[in-house]
Design a protein around this motif. Sequence first.
Motif, mmCIF file in Angstrom:
data_model
loop_
_atom_site.group_PDB
_atom_site.id
_atom_site.type_symbol
_atom_site.label_atom_id
_atom_site.label_comp_id
_atom_site.label_asym_id
_atom_site.label_seq_id
_atom_site.Cartn_x
_atom_site.Cartn_y
_atom_site.Cartn_z
ATOM 1 N N ARG A 1 0.840 -1.189 0.000
ATOM 2 C CA ARG A 1 0.000 0.000 0.000
ATOM 3 C C ARG A 1 0.882 1.248 0.000
ATOM 4 N N PRO A 2 0.645 2.176 -0.895
ATOM 5 C CA PRO A 2 1.479 3.386 -0.915
ATOM 6 C C PRO A 2 1.282 4.212 0.347
ATOM 7 N N ALA A 3 2.373 4.856 0.742
ATOM 8 C CA ALA A 3 2.321 5.688 1.944
ATOM 9 C C ALA A 3 1.428 6.896 1.704
ATOM 10 N N LYS A 4 0.725 7.270 2.754
ATOM 11 C CA LYS A 4 -0.162 8.416 2.641
ATOM 12 C C LYS A 4 0.643 9.711 2.579
ATOM 13 N N LYS A 5 0.278 10.570 1.680
ATOM 14 C CA LYS A 5 0.952 11.848 1.571
ATOM 15 C C LYS A 5 0.482 12.786 2.679
ATOM 16 N N PRO A 6 1.425 13.468 3.330
ATOM 17 C CA PRO A 6 1.003 14.404 4.383
ATOM 18 C C PRO A 6 0.194 15.554 3.797
ATOM 19 N N ARG A 7 -0.856 15.857 4.450
ATOM 20 C CA ARG A 7 -1.724 16.930 3.989
ATOM 21 C C ARG A 7 -1.248 18.262 4.561
ATOM 22 N N ALA A 8 -0.958 19.198 3.681
ATOM 23 C CA ALA A 8 -0.504 20.529 4.102
ATOM 24 C C ALA A 8 -1.719 21.368 4.467
ATOM 25 N N THR A 9 -1.740 21.817 5.697
ATOM 26 C CA THR A 9 -2.861 22.630 6.170
ATOM 27 C C THR A 9 -2.467 24.103 6.132
#
Length: 395
Positions: free
Chosen positions: A358-366
């Motif tokens: 499973r590909p790693a989740k990309k961090p969401r920039a807030t």
Amino acid sequence: MYLIEWQMWMLLIDRAHSTDPKAKNSESASQLVYASDEEKDVQAARQKASSRPKMRGPVYKYSDHILEARAGASEDKRGLISILSTMVIALIILGTVATAHYATELISSIANVDSTIDGHALFLVTFFLALTSCYTAAYLKYGLKITRLEMFTSRHLLVRFNRLTGQVHLHRPLYCGGVVTLPWHGITSSAAPGGNGGALTLSLFWSSQTTKMLYPEIVWIGKVSTNPHEIQAEWEFIRRFMDEGPEGLPRPRITSHFPWPWQAFTPQFEGLSHYFRHSSQIIKLGLVLISPAFLIIGLGHWLSLLLCWKPRWPKIIREAGLPGKPIPPLTTLADRPPHIQERLRQNAHLWAIRPGQRPAKKPRATRRRAKPGNQSTTDKESSTDETHRADRPQT
């Protein structure tokens, strides 16, 4: 009783999935399963789940290499369909008897010397014949398949574990998927470490990658429970029996296939004993007040047991593991009828497993936007500097 299994089989062979182009292009939940996730679940199922293995039953056969238990997801709810079906069948029988009675009177009136036709009898014969025919036709077309979920079918769903052949056999009616043979290795369990500990029944699962039949298989085993430790202990019993043998395991109580009355009433209270002990006085009183409803369902349950027959395994499965007897082949797609094979092939995209991890989740920039009317400290400082510069005399 077999409602969930029947619905799952209908879902697997549903024509709507194969003819809807949106369904083929959509990202379903099953398509989001990766091979790494599947391997993780399989490895978790091989680990120790409990230090006190115990089979709660019902168990129908137990030997050095065979463990056979009751399966099915809604055995405790069995009885309501039987009661409703009995009422419909009773109406059809009463209508048939009434039609025959007035038909006899009509024939008697015609057979008299004057050959006078009794108009009243003729009207009643026509009325009851038309009404009963409509009831019977509608029931045979729409109702009989619902009745056969509890009556006029196999008395129980069964699961048989054979440790010598390393196979698991599922016994179900044809309209629920039929009898299948699956491998032991590759199985996952809801009671494994890290599994669904909140489940009410022990469930075993084979992915489409394991079954080699383009679709997954799932089976629910034993009694309902609100205590996850009981479910974990039951899975540990099965795991240790298949991987290590029956040595050191407590011998389970063997249940008869004969439909005794207590076998119909006790399932209505499965899972309530632990809940009853730890509930408040008001809830205990409520359970006592609704207990007559459980008794009525229990009567329907017993009726369904009496109107069903004992399930029987194919000869090759009964003799599997005995000296000189062949090993049953695993069920494949070729064992299905041609039209079922076509449906399963067309719906295979719903149960496919993606290769790799499973590909790693990309961090969401807030990014927080400043509220209207509120200026940051930097904005205030810059505006103050610009004011000071404007007030200075120019040289």
